[in-house]
Write a protein that holds these residues in place. Structure first.
Motif, mmCIF file in Angstrom:
data_model
loop_
_atom_site.group_PDB
_atom_site.id
_atom_site.type_symbol
_atom_site.label_atom_id
_atom_site.label_comp_id
_atom_site.label_asym_id
_atom_site.label_seq_id
_atom_site.Cartn_x
_atom_site.Cartn_y
_atom_site.Cartn_z
ATOM 1 N N ALA A 1 -9.629 -7.678 -5.757
ATOM 2 C CA ALA A 1 -10.966 -7.290 -5.308
ATOM 3 C C ALA A 1 -11.476 -8.223 -4.225
ATOM 4 C CB ALA A 1 -11.927 -7.274 -6.495
ATOM 5 N N VAL A 2 -11.026 -9.470 -4.249
ATOM 6 C CA VAL A 2 -11.438 -10.420 -3.212
ATOM 7 C C VAL A 2 -10.599 -10.231 -1.959
ATOM 8 C CG1 VAL A 2 -11.628 -12.859 -2.614
ATOM 9 C CG2 VAL A 2 -12.211 -12.090 -4.936
ATOM 10 N N GLU B 1 -1.059 -5.351 -9.192
ATOM 11 C CA GLU B 1 -0.879 -6.090 -10.437
ATOM 12 C C GLU B 1 0.616 -6.339 -10.689
ATOM 13 O OE1 GLU B 1 -3.834 -5.642 -14.054
ATOM 14 O OE2 GLU B 1 -2.319 -4.072 -14.052
ATOM 15 N N ILE B 2 1.417 -5.303 -10.473
ATOM 16 C CA ILE B 2 2.867 -5.462 -10.645
ATOM 17 C C ILE B 2 3.388 -6.538 -9.687
ATOM 18 C CG2 ILE B 2 5.107 -4.301 -10.337
ATOM 19 C CD1 ILE B 2 3.654 -1.693 -11.242
ATOM 20 N N LEU B 3 2.780 -6.599 -8.518
ATOM 21 C CA LEU B 3 3.193 -7.585 -7.525
ATOM 22 C C LEU B 3 2.620 -8.964 -7.823
ATOM 23 C CD1 LEU B 3 2.690 -5.304 -4.423
ATOM 24 C CD2 LEU B 3 4.881 -6.078 -5.336
ATOM 25 N N GLY B 4 1.894 -9.078 -8.922
ATOM 26 C CA GLY B 4 1.397 -10.385 -9.315
ATOM 27 C C GLY B 4 0.009 -10.707 -8.797
ATOM 28 N N PHE C 1 0.808 -1.218 0.000
ATOM 29 C CA PHE C 1 0.000 0.000 0.000
ATOM 30 C C PHE C 1 0.842 1.269 0.000
ATOM 31 C CE2 PHE C 1 -1.914 -3.392 2.648
ATOM 32 C CZ PHE C 1 -2.813 -3.853 1.696
ATOM 33 N N ALA C 2 2.169 1.089 0.028
ATOM 34 C CA ALA C 2 3.067 2.244 0.024
ATOM 35 C C ALA C 2 3.003 2.936 -1.330
ATOM 36 C CB ALA C 2 4.491 1.805 0.315
ATOM 37 N N GLY C 3 2.851 4.241 -1.289
ATOM 38 C CA GLY C 3 2.717 5.001 -2.523
ATOM 39 C C GLY C 3 4.049 5.397 -3.108
ATOM 40 N N PRO C 4 4.035 5.813 -4.386
ATOM 41 C CA PRO C 4 5.260 6.304 -5.011
ATOM 42 C C PRO C 4 5.666 7.638 -4.397
ATOM 43 C CG PRO C 4 3.377 6.578 -6.476
ATOM 44 C CD PRO C 4 2.887 5.814 -5.293
ATOM 45 N N ILE D 1 -1.069 4.721 -0.977
ATOM 46 C CA ILE D 1 -1.820 4.947 -2.209
ATOM 47 C C ILE D 1 -3.276 5.226 -1.815
ATOM 48 C CG2 ILE D 1 -2.651 3.864 -4.312
ATOM 49 C CD1 ILE D 1 -0.035 2.156 -4.261
ATOM 50 N N HIS D 2 -3.878 6.318 -2.345
ATOM 51 C CA HIS D 2 -5.269 6.594 -1.952
ATOM 52 C C HIS D 2 -6.199 6.589 -3.163
ATOM 53 C CE1 HIS D 2 -3.697 10.566 -3.016
ATOM 54 N NE2 HIS D 2 -4.940 10.918 -3.285
ATOM 55 N N ASN D 3 -5.737 5.924 -4.221
ATOM 56 C CA ASN D 3 -6.496 5.895 -5.463
ATOM 57 C C ASN D 3 -6.634 4.448 -5.892
ATOM 58 O OD1 ASN D 3 -6.006 5.524 -8.509
ATOM 59 N ND2 ASN D 3 -6.861 7.598 -8.389
ATOM 60 N N ARG D 4 -7.847 4.021 -6.145
ATOM 61 C CA ARG D 4 -8.083 2.608 -6.412
ATOM 62 C C ARG D 4 -7.298 2.103 -7.625
ATOM 63 N NH1 ARG D 4 -13.089 -1.307 -5.564
ATOM 64 N NH2 ARG D 4 -12.127 -3.137 -6.528
ATOM 65 N N ALA D 5 -7.313 2.869 -8.693
ATOM 66 C CA ALA D 5 -6.658 2.414 -9.927
ATOM 67 C C ALA D 5 -5.163 2.216 -9.685
ATOM 68 C CB ALA D 5 -6.894 3.417 -11.040
ATOM 69 N N LEU D 6 -4.561 3.174 -8.987
ATOM 70 C CA LEU D 6 -3.120 3.073 -8.734
ATOM 71 C C LEU D 6 -2.824 1.899 -7.813
ATOM 72 C CD1 LEU D 6 -0.478 4.571 -9.464
ATOM 73 C CD2 LEU D 6 -0.693 5.776 -7.282
ATOM 74 N N GLN D 7 -3.696 1.703 -6.814
ATOM 75 C CA GLN D 7 -3.500 0.574 -5.897
ATOM 76 C C GLN D 7 -3.630 -0.748 -6.652
ATOM 77 O OE1 GLN D 7 -2.793 0.493 -2.145
ATOM 78 N NE2 GLN D 7 -2.076 -1.269 -3.312
ATOM 79 N N GLU D 8 -4.594 -0.801 -7.542
ATOM 80 C CA GLU D 8 -4.766 -2.022 -8.318
ATOM 81 C C GLU D 8 -3.548 -2.266 -9.204
ATOM 82 O OE1 GLU D 8 -9.587 -2.627 -8.742
ATOM 83 O OE2 GLU D 8 -8.567 -1.234 -10.098
ATOM 84 N N ARG D 9 -3.020 -1.175 -9.749
ATOM 85 C CA ARG D 9 -1.842 -1.305 -10.605
ATOM 86 C C ARG D 9 -0.642 -1.826 -9.801
ATOM 87 N NH1 ARG D 9 0.658 -3.262 -14.355
ATOM 88 N NH2 ARG D 9 2.591 -2.232 -14.959
#
Length: 592
Positions: free
Chosen positions: A512-513, A502-505, A451-454, A491-499
């Motif tokens: 979402a689950v 995703e990078i983490l596999g 959850f750490a942001g850029p 990260i406080h934005n869903r799309a960025l968090q999902e991204r």
RNA sequence: GGUCCCGUGGUGCAGCGGCCUAGCAUACGUCCCUGUCAAGGACGAGAUCGCCGGUUCGAAUCCGGUCGGGACCGCCA
């Protein structure tokens, strides 16, 4: 109360006063017609005396009492005769002339000394922790922990943080450490997990507009314990809305500076604390938690061997790798056995081997000297700034592996050679971590948490184009080479968090689950926010100068998680298992 | 999952092939003792050397296994 005063209060100012004390028999000194006992409680020790002629009943009772009996003593405070005062005790000016002794409880002979500072095997101490806690050393540590915890809690509460308890039964997630799980009766076959940290919950509190949260939070991680690692750890958990990295670092630095100035046995070496980037930490110390209590900084020998014909170095350098080394002062005489031992240490972090160079006058002795030119050896000496009698140790590998291998060796040498400056605590921040690190399998893992942001907008962009180059907002608190804690702006934005996931596999549908609640929350006006968590057990450990964390907690377990006091874990009632829909398939272990 | 160290009266240690009928300190018990504070003195009790097996004429001691404890590696976002 059964007492009018504690055993720490007796002073000359109370002389002549009748008092009643209650406590444990610390020691007894029986002189026949004259008997002394030292009565002990949490507050101190007071000498009680009774004379056979003056008070036969009290004298008889004291004669019968044994160590660790619990007594109630009524008597008169009186100054001790001149020449018999005890300057070692705060209460040593006076004594209690006993008039009445009541035995509140007897005690078996304790399994180990309460009144002596001898080492006792830990399992025995934990089994009889109620006896062990009466010992001065144990009591002081537990008291220190209480005071530090209380100080920190007040510190944050005074600054507008709300202490909020988060649930201890959460959703299990297979990231990070192994979870401890709790079976569910209403949902047979399903389980809660004990939290490894309140990470997602505190972020959700921020979405809830709590703004500033603090918790002295218990966390559970089912990984093999170490001296500084326990199953149940306590962390100071802090989260702040609208915060930037500096806001979190500032308030934690202020708090920890105050804690160390108030409770540590030695000063902090620098204020404000140094801040070092992750890259510099690796470059200078080969570690992301450098111990700067000694120098011995890493040197880069790559250029010295750029044109070498020595195959090991040549091939590594040709592949874009590096030769990284340290200079061990005065160790040119190290034996083959020493160096073999250090090679094992370096190899634990991926080094293929360790090359040594002993500086002996104009000569440089090395197992690989015959493969190296005089020019290269001279260059080695120049680059490393090694002096006569020094030993240079070097590892060739990719830059990161070589650095971390040598850094691990540096820490090892620091500890075994006693290089650290023990006169001050070295606190610092390490920041600008990479967002992602390569896994051995070639994928990505996070360096802090998912959850750490850029760090910047540019780093956010790099997440798309070149994840390995993206820097994280993470910051770590390091004291004396120990990682005491870490945090980040989330990260406080869903799309960025999902991204990021995703990078983490973790594909979107899986995220979402697994992280549904947090991801959903990010869609309902989640504020930019960040925080930190620090280890309270390690904090107390460092403050008290301890080498293991078990002593900082009231009821410790052994290295295998056994609780000698409660004899836990234990089998569960078959009826309970039935209700929970559980059947035990493991073979029963035989523990003696 | 792996490596290393440790296991001897209640506690802490010594002993590391026969001299061990297992030593020392302290705790424990009885007795003596009027100023101690780690009180002192006398006497006494207390251990099949973690457990199992092996080597040996002989094992606390050497070897293997096992159980327990500790340190470390892996692991620990």
């Amino acid at each position: 109360m059964l007492r009018t005063h504690t055993c720490g209060e007796a002073r000359a100012s109370l002389a002549g006063k009748e008092v009643t004390l209650a406590g444990w028999v610390h020691t007894r000194r029986d002189h026949g017609e004259l008997t002394f006992i030292d009565l002990r409680d949490r507050y101190g020790i007071t000498q009680v005396v009774a004379h056979a002629k003056e008070n036969p009943a009290a004298h008889k009772a004291l004669g019968k009492a044994r160590n660790e009996w619990v007594l109630r003593v009524r008597g008169t405070v009186r100054p001790r005769p001149e020449g018999t005062k005890n300057p070692k005790l705060p209460t040593g000016e006076v004594e209690i002339a006993a008039s009445e002794i009541e035995v509140l409880n007897e005690s078996k002979t304790p399994p180990f000394y309460v009144n002596e500072e001898t080492e006792v095997e830990e399992t025995l101490r934990w089994k009889y922790r109620y006896v062990d806690l009466r010992r001065e050393r144990s009591r002081d540590i537990i008291k220190l922990r209480h005071e530090v915890t209380n100080f920190i809690r007040n510190f944050f509460v005074e600054r507008g943080f709300w202490e909020i308890e988060t649930t201890m039964m959460i959703r299990s997630d297979p990231t990070g450490a192994r979870d401890f799980i709790v079976p569910s009766r209403y949902y047979p076959g399903k389980f809660w997990a004990l939290p490894q940290s309140p990470q997602q919950l505190k972020q959700i509190l921020m979405v809830g507009g709590i703004d500033k949260y603090v918790q002295i939070a218990r966390c559970f991680r089912d990984e093999d314990p170490r001296a500084d690692r326990i199953y149940e750890l306590t962390q100071l958990d802090v989260e702040m809305s609208f915060a930037e990295p500096d806001d979190v670092m500032s308030i934690v630095e202020e708090c920890y500076t105050a804690v160390f100035e108030r409770f540590a046995k030695k000063p902090l070496h620098r204020k404000p604390w140094p801040r070092i980037t992750f890259d510099d930490a690796v470059r200078l110390y080969g570690s992301d938690r450098p111990d700067t209590r000694f120098a011995m900084e890493l040197v880069d020998l790559t250029d010295a061997f750029r044109a070498t014909s020595f195959a090991v170095f040549r091939d590594v350098i040709a592949d874009g790798g590096a030769v990284r080394g340290i200079v061990v002062p005065g160790k040119a005489g190290a034996t083959r056995k020493d160096i073999d031992g250090w090679t094992v240490v370096a190899k634990t972090k991926g080094a293929k081997g360790l090359v040594s160079f002993a500086i002996a006058g104009s000569e440089i002795r090395s197992p690989v000297a015959k493969f190296l030119s005089a020019n290269e050896l001279a260059e080695l000496r120049r680059t490393s700034v090694a002096k006569d009698g020094d030993l240079v140790l070097a590892v060739a590998a990719d830059y990161h592996t070589a650095s971390m291998s040598i850094g691990t060796l540096r820490s090892h040498l620091g500890a075994t050679l006693g290089l650290a400056d023990e006169s001050a605590h070295h606190a610092m921040w390490v920041y600008r971590f990479p967002m992602f690190e390569r896994t051995p399998e070639g994928g990505w893992t996070f360096s802090h948490n998912p959850f750490a942001g850029p760090l910047t907008a540019e780093d956010a962009n790099l997440m798309e184009t070149d994840p390995g180059e993206a820097r994280s907002s993470q910051y770590d608190l390091v004291i004396d080479g120990n990682e005491l804690g870490g945090g980040s702006i989330r990260i406080h934005n869903r799309a960025l968090q999902e991204r990021a996931l995703e990078i983490l596999g973790v594909p979107k549908h899986e995220a979402a689950v697994r992280f549904g609640a947090l991801l959903d929350a990010l869609e309902y006006g989640a504020p930019p926010e960040g925080g930190i968590a620090t280890g309270m057990d390690r904090t107390v450990m460092i403050l008290a100068g301890l080498s293991n964390a078990r002593e900082t907690i009231a009821f410790p377990k052994t290295q295998t998680g056994y609780d000698p006091l409660l004899d836990a874990p234990a089998a569960a009632d078959p009826k309970l298992l039935e209700e929970l829909g559980l059947r035990v398939v493991a073979k029963p272990e035989k523990h003696d």
